[in-house]
Design an enzyme around this catalytic site. Structure first.
Site, mmCIF file in Angstrom:
data_model
loop_
_atom_site.group_PDB
_atom_site.id
_atom_site.type_symbol
_atom_site.label_atom_id
_atom_site.label_comp_id
_atom_site.label_asym_id
_atom_site.label_seq_id
_atom_site.Cartn_x
_atom_site.Cartn_y
_atom_site.Cartn_z
ATOM 1 N N HIS A 173 -5.809 1.407 -7.238
ATOM 2 C CA HIS A 173 -5.636 2.191 -6.019
ATOM 3 C C HIS A 173 -6.270 3.579 -6.150
ATOM 4 O O HIS A 173 -6.562 4.247 -5.147
ATOM 5 C CB HIS A 173 -4.149 2.333 -5.704
ATOM 6 C CG HIS A 173 -3.850 2.469 -4.243
ATOM 7 N ND1 HIS A 173 -4.617 3.238 -3.399
ATOM 8 C CD2 HIS A 173 -2.869 1.940 -3.470
ATOM 9 C CE1 HIS A 173 -4.123 3.181 -2.169
ATOM 10 N NE2 HIS A 173 -3.067 2.396 -2.183
ATOM 11 N N ALA A 174 -6.502 4.049 -7.372
ATOM 12 C CA ALA A 174 -7.191 5.323 -7.556
ATOM 13 C C ALA A 174 -8.634 5.255 -7.096
ATOM 14 O O ALA A 174 -9.241 6.272 -6.761
ATOM 15 C CB ALA A 174 -7.132 5.746 -9.024
#
Length: 461
Positions: A139-140
């Protein structure tokens, strides 16, 4: 070296074995006409030959894994494509049940921070002349909107097209070790002035949120959600369930009730969660509160297509799910009203202001890895429910028609269930991701979603 925005690095800082922080997607494909028994293995082999990789998919955390957090990206100049692109098969009889079990296990394993943080698995042996692909990415690197947009641009609406390349490989060849294109130049004094203005406006904006929330009885405040079976510590193992519904059924209910398609989707979830928790004897007396992310990409400034796809740009609305209300029509009306008020609160705010205020109910997620904290702090909300618009027309991968696309997301500490929905080719595709230990019989929620939609259809007929 590219510095990470705080909205990206927080997903690395909060990650642990019990809290994987990657998103994923399950895609089902129909085998093209004339496909032989070796089609899927040949397909996998062809993917391994595509050595050219987008800069986004060569990023890995620059600093050591043992540091407090990773705050900058570096490029991997020794990317091993065979590690990232994998081949798997289902045990017979290759039902969707076996597929979901495999994907559940794959989704529960952490991504290696010493490498670019993504994986792609080709899965054969699925009944019905089909195969599947499962992709996951941290998700980064990408939020759900960006990931779906990248998938859409990678496939083709033309069933005869044979130049389709996977999401990690650009169509135009470039140096494998080049750097991402830079964003358009912005006058630093103008940018600094805009930032100061936005920050200065946060005090007034926060005051307005509180005032409007108290003035409107139906508005939902953070940390007013009831304690529920989902707001407990979780493990790293996952369970995944997925199913699609005709989009026209959902839209018809919305037209009859003067509600949006998103309102009806939330009402489907509310009805299903109400029945699910009633059956388990775990329904709170007060209504559940859902956190509903909204994309801020339309508010973003210019930049290259590559950079605009990366990172995270989301705000958050808290919605009263009216699970204490037995009548489905009244429940839908309450949800519709709650969402309208939530959107009105953010009207006129900048992207920075929305992001800052949306972070308030997310604070427990950021610090939830502290042992025992979730058992003593109030829940900001009960369940995350996202709706990510998808492609309207059927898409193809070198002749193989994509039959369905189902999103997998992140259960957080104190948030054991995540529901993510996307639309594709006239279908509304639900992906339910839950903690394997905490959310029993997750598959049952699919049947309850159908029952909930039927109740809404009858109530608005």
């Amino acid at each position: 070296m590219a510095l990470m925005p705080v909205t990206d690095s927080m997903f690395l800082i909060a990650e642990s074995r019990e809290h994987p922080m990657h998103v994923g997607g399950l895609q089902l494909f129909e085998l093209p006409d004339g496909a032989g028994p070796d089609y899927v293995s040949d397909f996998h082999r062809e993917l391994l030959e595509l050595a050219d990789v987008r800069p986004l998919f060569r990023r890995r955390p620059r600093f050591p894994v043992g540091t407090v957090g990773q705050f900058a990206w570096g490029n991997d100049d020794q990317l091993d494509i065979e590690y990232h692109v994998r081949h798997s098969g289902l045990p017979r009889p290759g039902r969707v049940r076996e597929l979901l079990e495999l994907v559940s296990r794959l989704h529960g394993s952490l991504l290696d921070r010493h490498r670019p943080m993504w994986e792609f698995t080709v899965i054969e042996g699925l009944q019905g002349n089909r195969f599947a692909t499962y992709s996951k990415i941290h998700h980064a690197l990408l939020d759900g909107v960006s990931a779906l947009r990248l998938l859409q641009t990678s496939l083709s609406p033309d069933p005869d097209a044979r130049d389709v390349r996977p999401t990690w490989s650009p169509r135009v060849r470039s140096n494998v070790f080049d750097k991402p294109r830079r964003r358009e130049e912005v006058d630093p004094f103008t940018a600094a002035g805009r930032l100061v203005k936005d920050v200065a406006g946060l005090g007034g904006a926060a005051t307005r949120v509180v005032n409007e929330a108290f003035r409107e009885q139906a508005a939902t405040l953070a940390f007013q959600a009831p304690r529920s079976m989902f707001n407990v510590p979780i493990t790293g193992a996952r369970r995944f369930a997925a199913q699609g519904w005709p989009l026209e059924r959902v839209k018809a209910v919305g037209r009859a009730a003067s509600a949006t398609m998103n309102d009806v989707m939330l009402a489907m979830c509310a009805g299903a969660l109400r029945r699910y928790m009633l059956d388990l004897g775990a329904l709170p007396d007060r209504p559940l509160v859902a956190a509903v992310p909204m994309s801020l990409r339309a508010r973003a400034g210019g930049g290259s297509a590559e950079t605009s796809l990366g990172g995270n740009a989301i705000g958050l609305i808290l919605c009263n799910m009216a699970t204490d209300e037995p009548d489905p029509a009244t429940r839908l009306a309450t949800i519709h009203d709650s969402m309208l008020k939530g959107k009105a609160v953010y009207h006129g705010m900048s992207r920075l202001q929305i992001t800052a205020l949306s972070a308030i109910p997310l604070i427990p997620l950021a610090i939830g890895t502290i042992p025992g904290l979730t058992t003593i702090t109030p829940a900001a909300f009960n369940v995350l429910i996202s709706n990510v618009p998808g492609p309207r027309d059927p898409l193809y991968w070198n002749g193989a028609r994509m039959q369905g696309v189902y999103p997998l997301s992140i259960p957080y500490e104190g948030q054991a269930l995540n529901i993510t929905v996307t639309s594709y080719a006239g279908s509304l595709e639900f992906g339910l991701t839950g903690c394997r230990r905490t959310v029993p019989h997750l598959q049952r929620l699919l049947g309850l979603l159908e029952e909930s939609l039927q109740e809404l259809e009858k109530a608005t007929a």
